[in-house]
Design a protein around this motif. Structure first.
Motif, mmCIF file in Angstrom:
data_model
loop_
_atom_site.group_PDB
_atom_site.id
_atom_site.type_symbol
_atom_site.label_atom_id
_atom_site.label_comp_id
_atom_site.label_asym_id
_atom_site.label_seq_id
_atom_site.Cartn_x
_atom_site.Cartn_y
_atom_site.Cartn_z
ATOM 1 N N PRO A 25 0.805 -1.224 0.000
ATOM 2 C CA PRO A 25 0.000 0.000 0.000
ATOM 3 C C PRO A 25 0.837 1.273 0.000
ATOM 4 C CG PRO A 25 -0.154 -1.115 2.117
ATOM 5 C CD PRO A 25 0.574 -2.036 1.189
ATOM 6 N N ALA A 26 2.036 1.249 0.563
ATOM 7 C CA ALA A 26 2.878 2.446 0.571
ATOM 8 C C ALA A 26 3.265 2.819 -0.866
ATOM 9 C CB ALA A 26 4.130 2.206 1.415
ATOM 10 N N LYS A 27 3.542 1.836 -1.688
ATOM 11 C CA LYS A 27 3.899 2.097 -3.084
ATOM 12 C C LYS A 27 2.710 2.683 -3.840
ATOM 13 C CE LYS A 27 6.391 -0.022 -6.882
ATOM 14 N NZ LYS A 27 7.688 0.631 -6.746
ATOM 15 N N VAL A 28 1.536 2.133 -3.575
ATOM 16 C CA VAL A 28 0.323 2.631 -4.229
ATOM 17 C C VAL A 28 0.034 4.057 -3.775
ATOM 18 C CG1 VAL A 28 -2.169 2.295 -4.456
ATOM 19 C CG2 VAL A 28 -0.636 0.322 -4.544
ATOM 20 N N PHE A 91 -14.822 2.992 -5.071
ATOM 21 C CA PHE A 91 -13.614 2.214 -5.321
ATOM 22 C C PHE A 91 -12.388 3.127 -5.258
ATOM 23 C CE2 PHE A 91 -10.322 0.530 -8.058
ATOM 24 C CZ PHE A 91 -10.260 -0.795 -7.698
ATOM 25 N N GLY A 92 -12.444 4.260 -5.960
ATOM 26 C CA GLY A 92 -11.312 5.180 -5.986
ATOM 27 C C GLY A 92 -11.004 5.774 -4.629
ATOM 28 N N ILE A 93 -12.039 6.138 -3.895
ATOM 29 C CA ILE A 93 -11.837 6.700 -2.550
ATOM 30 C C ILE A 93 -11.212 5.648 -1.631
ATOM 31 C CG2 ILE A 93 -13.038 7.518 -0.482
ATOM 32 C CD1 ILE A 93 -15.044 8.874 -2.461
ATOM 33 N N GLY A 94 -11.731 4.428 -1.687
ATOM 34 C CA GLY A 94 -11.169 3.348 -0.869
ATOM 35 C C GLY A 94 -9.733 3.045 -1.234
ATOM 36 N N TRP A 95 -9.432 3.066 -2.532
ATOM 37 C CA TRP A 95 -8.066 2.814 -2.986
ATOM 38 C C TRP A 95 -7.140 3.916 -2.483
ATOM 39 C CZ3 TRP A 95 -5.663 3.668 -8.374
ATOM 40 C CH2 TRP A 95 -4.510 2.907 -8.522
ATOM 41 N N GLY A 99 -4.901 2.405 0.129
ATOM 42 C CA GLY A 99 -3.750 1.982 -0.662
ATOM 43 C C GLY A 99 -3.929 0.607 -1.266
ATOM 44 N N PHE A 100 -5.131 0.065 -1.174
ATOM 45 C CA PHE A 100 -5.424 -1.265 -1.705
ATOM 46 C C PHE A 100 -6.636 -1.220 -2.607
ATOM 47 C CE2 PHE A 100 -3.490 -3.045 2.305
ATOM 48 C CZ PHE A 100 -2.507 -3.795 1.683
ATOM 49 N N CYS A 101 -6.649 -2.067 -3.601
ATOM 50 C CA CYS A 101 -7.887 -2.441 -4.265
ATOM 51 C C CYS A 101 -8.044 -3.939 -3.973
ATOM 52 C CB CYS A 101 -7.881 -2.093 -5.746
ATOM 53 S SG CYS A 101 -6.659 -2.882 -6.764
ATOM 54 N N PRO A 102 -9.181 -4.546 -4.277
ATOM 55 C CA PRO A 102 -9.445 -5.909 -3.794
ATOM 56 C C PRO A 102 -8.379 -6.954 -4.133
ATOM 57 C CG PRO A 102 -11.457 -4.937 -4.583
ATOM 58 C CD PRO A 102 -10.366 -3.959 -4.924
ATOM 59 N N GLY A 103 -7.917 -6.994 -5.366
ATOM 60 C CA GLY A 103 -6.930 -8.015 -5.743
ATOM 61 C C GLY A 103 -5.643 -7.930 -4.933
ATOM 62 N N PRO A 104 -4.973 -6.773 -4.951
ATOM 63 C CA PRO A 104 -3.757 -6.649 -4.150
ATOM 64 C C PRO A 104 -3.990 -6.837 -2.658
ATOM 65 C CG PRO A 104 -3.821 -4.950 -5.813
ATOM 66 C CD PRO A 104 -5.150 -5.638 -5.859
#
Length: 145
Positions: A25-28, A91-95, A99-104
Motif C-alpha cells: 500500500p505504501a507504493k500505491v 472504489f477510488g476513494i477506498g483505494w 492503498g489497496f484495491c481488492p486483488g492486491p
C-alpha cells in the motif's frame, strides 16, 4: 479443467501483483501522491497491463468461443448511470485511503500487515452491505413498478 485454469490464472495474477509492488500500500499511496513523494513506477505496471490486455482481447475476439466455455460472457449494459459512477467513486476513494484495491489486498493478506488485516474485513463487510442494499433497492423498485 476450468477450475484449474482459473486457479492458474489467479496465481499468475497474484504473483504479478506482488512482483509489481501493487500489494504494497505504501507504493500505491506514493503513486497517488502527485505533489509529495510521487512514485511513477506503477504507471509502467498499468501501461504494461493495458498493452497485454489489448493484445489478449484482439486475439481472443478472433475465436468463435472461449477455450473453456461455450460462449463469451460479456456484460450487455452500456449506459453510464448513477450506480456505476457511485461504485467507481467508492472504489477510488477506498483505494486512495487504504492503498489497496481488492486483488492486491487479498494478495497481501498472507503478509499479515496491520493495514491489510483491517482493510480486507472492511472490504468484505462493504461487499456484503452493498449486496444487501442492492437487493433491498430491487425489491423496492419491483414493488412500485
Amino acid at each position: 479443467m476450468r477450475s484449474i485454469a482459473g486457479f492458474l490464472a489467479g496465481l499468475v495474477f497474484g504473483l504479478g501483483l506482488v512482483v509489481s509492488g501493487m500489494a504494497d500500500p505504501a507504493k500505491v499511496l506514493n503513486f497517488l501522491d502527485l505533489f509529495g513523494t510521487w512514485d511513477p513506477s506503477l504507471a509502467f505496471v498499468m501501461g504494461g497491463a493495458s498493452v497485454t490486455t489489448y493484445a489478449g482481447y484482439r486475439l481472443t475476439w478472433r475465436r468463435p468461443a472461449p477455450a473453456l466455455a461455450s460462449r463469451f460472457d460479456v456484460p450487455s449494459a452500456r449506459q453510464i448511470d448513477a450506480p456505476l459512477l457511485t461504485g467507481a467513486a467508492l472504489f477510488g476513494i477506498g483505494w486512495g485511503i487504504g492503498g489497496f484495491c481488492p486483488g492486491p489486498a487479498l494478495t497481501a493478506l498472507p503478509m499479515a500487515a496491520p493495514g491489510t488485516l483491517v482493510f480486507v474485513p472492511a472490504m468484505l463487510l462493504g461487499l456484503w452491505l452493498g449486496g444487501r442494499a442492492k437487493t433491498a433497492m430491487e425489491r423496492t423498485s419491483g414493488a412500485t413498478a
